[in-house]
Design a protein around this motif. Structure first.
Motif, PDB file in Angstrom:
ATOM      1  N   SER A 278       0.844  -1.194   0.000  1.00 26.72           N
ATOM      2  CA  SER A 278       0.000   0.000   0.000  1.00 26.72           C
ATOM      3  C   SER A 278       0.881   1.245   0.000  1.00 26.72           C
ATOM      4  O   SER A 278       1.778   1.367   0.837  1.00 26.72           O
ATOM      5  CB  SER A 278      -0.883   0.013   1.244  1.00 26.72           C
ATOM      6  N   PRO A 279       0.634   2.181  -0.915  1.00 30.16           N
ATOM      7  CA  PRO A 279       1.458   3.393  -0.921  1.00 30.16           C
ATOM      8  C   PRO A 279       1.247   4.266   0.310  1.00 30.16           C
ATOM      9  O   PRO A 279       2.109   5.051   0.662  1.00 30.16           O
ATOM     10  CB  PRO A 279       1.019   4.119  -2.189  1.00 30.16           C
ATOM     11  N   TYR A 280       0.116   4.116   0.985  1.00 27.18           N
ATOM     12  CA  TYR A 280      -0.143   4.925   2.174  1.00 27.18           C
ATOM     13  C   TYR A 280       0.846   4.600   3.288  1.00 27.18           C
ATOM     14  O   TYR A 280       1.316   5.482   3.986  1.00 27.18           O
ATOM     15  CB  TYR A 280      -1.563   4.706   2.677  1.00 27.18           C
TER      16      TYR A 280
ATOM     17  N   PHE B 137       4.315   9.697  -4.965  1.00 29.75           N
ATOM     18  CA  PHE B 137       3.313   9.111  -4.074  1.00 29.75           C
ATOM     19  C   PHE B 137       1.925   9.676  -4.352  1.00 29.75           C
ATOM     20  O   PHE B 137       0.948   8.931  -4.457  1.00 29.75           O
ATOM     21  CB  PHE B 137       3.704   9.353  -2.617  1.00 29.75           C
ATOM     22  N   VAL B 138       1.820  10.989  -4.474  1.00 29.62           N
ATOM     23  CA  VAL B 138       0.517  11.608  -4.733  1.00 29.62           C
ATOM     24  C   VAL B 138      -0.026  11.146  -6.079  1.00 29.62           C
ATOM     25  O   VAL B 138      -1.220  10.866  -6.224  1.00 29.62           O
ATOM     26  CB  VAL B 138       0.629  13.145  -4.666  1.00 29.62           C
TER      27      VAL B 138
ATOM     28  N   SER C 231       0.627   8.234  -7.631  1.00 27.68           N
ATOM     29  CA  SER C 231       0.203   6.840  -7.568  1.00 27.68           C
ATOM     30  C   SER C 231      -1.077   6.680  -6.751  1.00 27.68           C
ATOM     31  O   SER C 231      -1.918   5.846  -7.070  1.00 27.68           O
ATOM     32  CB  SER C 231       1.315   5.965  -6.988  1.00 27.68           C
ATOM     33  N   VAL C 232      -1.258   7.478  -5.718  1.00 27.40           N
ATOM     34  CA  VAL C 232      -2.489   7.418  -4.932  1.00 27.40           C
ATOM     35  C   VAL C 232      -3.663   7.909  -5.759  1.00 27.40           C
ATOM     36  O   VAL C 232      -4.753   7.329  -5.719  1.00 27.40           O
ATOM     37  CB  VAL C 232      -2.346   8.232  -3.626  1.00 27.40           C
ATOM     38  N   SER C 233      -3.448   8.957  -6.542  1.00 24.41           N
ATOM     39  CA  SER C 233      -4.548   9.451  -7.374  1.00 24.41           C
ATOM     40  C   SER C 233      -4.912   8.453  -8.460  1.00 24.41           C
ATOM     41  O   SER C 233      -6.085   8.325  -8.810  1.00 24.41           O
ATOM     42  CB  SER C 233      -4.195  10.801  -7.978  1.00 24.41           C
TER      43      SER C 233
ATOM     44  N   ALA D 265      -4.578   5.160  -8.102  1.00 25.81           N
ATOM     45  CA  ALA D 265      -5.212   4.033  -7.430  1.00 25.81           C
ATOM     46  C   ALA D 265      -6.648   4.364  -7.015  1.00 25.81           C
ATOM     47  O   ALA D 265      -7.501   3.476  -6.961  1.00 25.81           O
ATOM     48  CB  ALA D 265      -4.406   3.618  -6.216  1.00 25.81           C
ATOM     49  N   ALA D 266      -6.931   5.633  -6.745  1.00 24.46           N
ATOM     50  CA  ALA D 266      -8.262   6.024  -6.300  1.00 24.46           C
ATOM     51  C   ALA D 266      -9.220   6.222  -7.473  1.00 24.46           C
ATOM     52  O   ALA D 266     -10.436   6.215  -7.276  1.00 24.46           O
ATOM     53  CB  ALA D 266      -8.184   7.316  -5.490  1.00 24.46           C
TER      54      ALA D 266
END
Length: 78
Positions: free
Chosen positions: A24-26, A67-68, A70-72, A74-75
Protein backbone atom coordinates in the motif's frame (compact mmCIF):
# COMPACT_ATOMS: atom_id res chain seq x y z
CA UNK A 1 27.02 9.87 20.25
CA UNK A 2 27.88 6.55 18.64
CA UNK A 3 24.63 5.09 19.94
CA UNK A 4 22.69 7.88 18.24
CA UNK A 5 24.46 7.28 14.92
CA UNK A 6 23.79 3.55 15.16
CA UNK A 7 20.14 4.27 16.00
CA UNK A 8 19.84 6.49 12.91
CA UNK A 9 21.45 3.77 10.79
CA UNK A 10 18.96 1.23 12.12
CA UNK A 11 16.09 3.64 11.51
CA UNK A 12 17.30 4.23 7.95
CA UNK A 13 17.44 0.49 7.30
CA UNK A 14 14.00 -0.13 8.79
CA UNK A 15 12.56 2.75 6.78
CA UNK A 16 13.96 1.25 3.58
CA UNK A 17 12.51 -2.12 4.46
CA UNK A 18 9.14 -0.50 5.17
CA UNK A 19 9.14 1.11 1.71
CA UNK A 20 10.09 -2.15 0.00
CA UNK A 21 7.72 -4.44 1.90
CA UNK A 22 4.46 -2.46 1.93
CA UNK A 23 2.17 -2.95 -1.05
CA UNK A 24 0.00 0.00 0.00
CA UNK A 25 1.46 3.39 -0.92
CA UNK A 26 -0.14 4.93 2.17
CA UNK A 27 2.07 2.94 4.52
CA UNK A 28 5.07 2.90 2.19
CA UNK A 29 5.32 6.69 2.28
CA UNK A 30 5.69 6.57 6.07
CA UNK A 31 8.76 4.38 5.63
CA UNK A 32 10.03 6.78 2.98
CA UNK A 33 9.76 9.77 5.29
CA UNK A 34 11.39 7.86 8.16
CA UNK A 35 14.28 6.76 5.94
CA UNK A 36 14.84 10.26 4.53
CA UNK A 37 14.79 11.93 7.94
CA UNK A 38 17.06 9.26 9.45
CA UNK A 39 19.47 9.58 6.51
CA UNK A 40 19.46 13.36 6.92
CA UNK A 41 20.10 13.06 10.63
CA UNK A 42 22.92 10.64 9.96
CA UNK A 43 24.56 13.10 7.59
CA UNK A 44 24.12 15.95 10.09
CA UNK A 45 25.90 13.87 12.72
CA UNK A 46 28.77 13.47 10.24
CA UNK A 47 28.97 17.24 9.79
CA UNK A 48 27.60 17.69 6.26
CA UNK A 49 24.43 19.61 7.02
CA UNK A 50 24.03 21.16 3.55
CA UNK A 51 24.06 17.75 1.88
CA UNK A 52 21.53 16.59 4.45
CA UNK A 53 19.23 19.51 3.66
CA UNK A 54 19.50 18.83 -0.07
CA UNK A 55 18.79 15.13 0.51
CA UNK A 56 15.64 15.79 2.50
CA UNK A 57 14.32 18.51 0.19
CA UNK A 58 15.02 16.80 -3.15
CA UNK A 59 14.41 13.20 -2.16
CA UNK A 60 11.25 13.78 -0.19
CA UNK A 61 9.96 16.38 -2.64
CA UNK A 62 10.39 14.11 -5.63
CA UNK A 63 9.18 10.96 -3.98
CA UNK A 64 6.12 12.58 -2.44
CA UNK A 65 5.08 13.81 -5.88
CA UNK A 66 5.30 10.22 -7.13
CA UNK A 67 3.31 9.11 -4.07
CA UNK A 68 0.52 11.61 -4.73
CA UNK A 69 0.42 10.56 -8.39
CA UNK A 70 0.20 6.84 -7.57
CA UNK A 71 -2.49 7.42 -4.93
CA UNK A 72 -4.55 9.45 -7.37
CA UNK A 73 -4.25 6.69 -9.97
CA UNK A 74 -5.21 4.03 -7.43
CA UNK A 75 -8.26 6.02 -6.30
CA UNK A 76 -9.55 6.60 -9.85
CA UNK A 77 -12.08 3.88 -10.73
CA UNK A 78 -11.72 4.36 -14.51
Amino acid sequence: MIEFVLFLGLLFTLGGLAVASNPSPYYGVVGLVVAAVAGGGWLVSLGVSFVSLVLVMVYLGGMLVVFVYSVSLAADPY
